[in-house]
Enzyme design. Structure first.
Site, PDB file in Angstrom:
ATOM      1  CB  THR A 168      -0.967   0.029   1.201  1.00 23.85           C
ATOM      2  OG1 THR A 168      -0.246   0.175   2.416  1.00 23.85           O
ATOM      3  CG2 THR A 168      -1.787  -1.241   1.266  1.00 23.85           C
ATOM      4  CG  ASP A 169       3.923   2.361   2.888  1.00 21.83           C
ATOM      5  OD1 ASP A 169       3.281   3.385   3.167  1.00 21.83           O
ATOM      6  OD2 ASP A 169       4.351   1.583   3.746  1.00 21.83           O
ATOM      7  CB  ILE A 170       4.770   0.092  -3.421  1.00 21.95           C
ATOM      8  CG1 ILE A 170       5.965  -0.385  -2.598  1.00 21.95           C
ATOM      9  CG2 ILE A 170       5.121   0.125  -4.905  1.00 21.95           C
ATOM     10  CD1 ILE A 170       7.156   0.549  -2.630  1.00 21.95           C
ATOM     11  N   GLY A 173       2.808   5.713  -3.261  1.00 18.46           N
ATOM     12  CA  GLY A 173       3.932   6.434  -3.846  1.00 18.46           C
ATOM     13  C   GLY A 173       3.787   6.584  -5.348  1.00 18.46           C
TER      14      GLY A 173
END
Length: 395
Positions: A168-170, A173
């Site tokens: 979910t961070d990727i 981003g």
């Protein structure tokens, strides 16, 4: 050699992964990125490990190349003035403080756009800046749980599982990078900037794609299928004589070819398996038949046969296997750089292959404050003043 985003200046006040991953991509594309941290370095990933190399965290290295580093105390009056001076000449401000923090610091979009009306201001938070969850902290693991991703990952034996990376961070981003570039493009027409409000929760839910669509259309809660596909069969892992592999049959023609490869052409005409909906309805039986055939030969054998027949196939590789993969070497997906503390470091390269403006690793992931003096001198600060700011722990 020109660069895609040459001339674009990014002020990056983010830490950990989603924001730094976005700014790294922008830096890879040629933007001038200044990574801002508190004096001494405040990006938590600098301490996440092991592994470390000469005290430098592998986690930190994964998302921070092609940036300069400025350390500044955002709570101090002089520190805020440094940021405002940088904002005047920046195209993009990127931050991932909790909702309300930038307002308390006096560095929110409404205030900064009065300094620079052309500013693109991107906020990354766990749940966004509106709604009842806006003040909650957001962590990838929590977001994977809440977004439905864990509910469809794993199987009945394993229970809900997270993905092996902070997906979910990727995703956030990447969305941030897309949104920033779209806003920069729109600015060429309007002449003014805008704010981008991104959340990990929204980004994770967007990744449900066909699984989410299945529920919206049918009202049936999706179940965990492990390495099976909800809509396509056969599309799963199988055991070979010496390991595990993936076969991903996407249409009826490929299925007929697979039947030829396993020397069972009659399966393609079987009414239980003739079309994909038939195969979905009889997935368990078909999987058993295919598994019985696959276990008789090695992964290498099936790789050769399937690829020759244009059947999507992949061996399940370890990360060690991936690093040694000749295809990835040919694509320059592993790159190196010299680091002042860690020495030579290895990094995963960029998947973006641009013909006229190729991506280069121009700068190693910086040490905290490595470029503070250089950046402040460019703003007009004299060495004497810089030393005074350092003594006050402002930088």
């Amino acid at each position: 050699m020109t660069e895609t985003l040459k001339g674009i200046k990014v002020l990056d006040l983010t830490r950990v992964l989603a924001g730094p991953y976005c700014s790294m991509i922008l830096g890879d594309l040629g933007a001038a990125v200044i990574k801002v941290e508190a004096p001494g370095g405040s990006d938590e990933t600098r301490k996440w490990g092991p592994p470390f190399k000469e005290g430098v965290s592998a986690y930190y290295l994964c998302a921070n190349r092609n940036k300069k580093s400025l350390t500044v105390n955002l709570k101090s009056k002089q520190g805020k003035e440094i940021i405002r001076k940088l904002v005047r000449q920046s195209d993009v401000v990127l931050h991932n403080f909790k909702t309300g923090t930038m307002e308390r610091l006096g560095l929110d979009y409404l205030q900064l756009k009065t300094i620079n009306p052309q500013l693109i201001y991107c906020s990354i938070t766990g749940f966004g800046e509106t709604g009842p969850y806006k003040h909650l902290p957001g962590y990838d693991f929590i977001i994977q749980a809440m977004s439905g991703l864990m509910s469809i990952t794993g199987d009945d034996v394993s229970g809900p599982q997270k993905l092996g990376v902070a997906i979910t961070d990727i995703l956030t981003g990447l969305y941030a990078c897309i949104g920033i570039q779209a806003a920069l493009l729109e600015r060429t027409q309007s002449g003014i900037g805008q704010k981008i409000d991104l959340s990990l929760y929204d980004s994770a839910v967007s990744s449900l794609i066909n699984i989410g669509s299945n529920y919206l259309m049918s009202g049936r809660v999706p179940e965990r299928l492990g390495n099976h596909h909800a809509n396509i069969v056969p599309y799963q892992t199988f055991h070979s004589a010496d390991g595990k592999m993936v076969v991903a049959v996407g249409n009826d023609t490929q299925f007929a070819s697979l039947c030829m490869v396993i020397e069972a052409p009659e399966l393609a005409a079987d009414p239980r398996f003739h079309t994909n909906p038939d195969r979905v309805a009889h997935r368990t039986l078909l999987a058993e038949i295919l598994q019985e055939a696959f276990v008789k030969r090695t992964t290498g054998y099936w790789k050769e046969k399937c690829q020759a027949a244009n059947i999507p196939f992949g061996a399940i590789q370890t990360v060690e296997d991936v690093v040694k993969d000749e295809q990835l070497k040919a694509r320059e997906m592993f790159v190196s750089a010299d680091h002042p503390k860690a020495g030579e470091i290895q990094m995963i390269g960029s998947p973006l292959k641009l013909s006229r403006t190729p991506i280069e690793v121009k700068r190693h992931p910086p040490e905290p404050g490595e470029h503070t003096e250089e950046i402040l001198q460019a703003l007009g600060y004299e060495k004497k003043i810089i030393e005074q700011l350092r003594n006050k722990n402002t930088i």
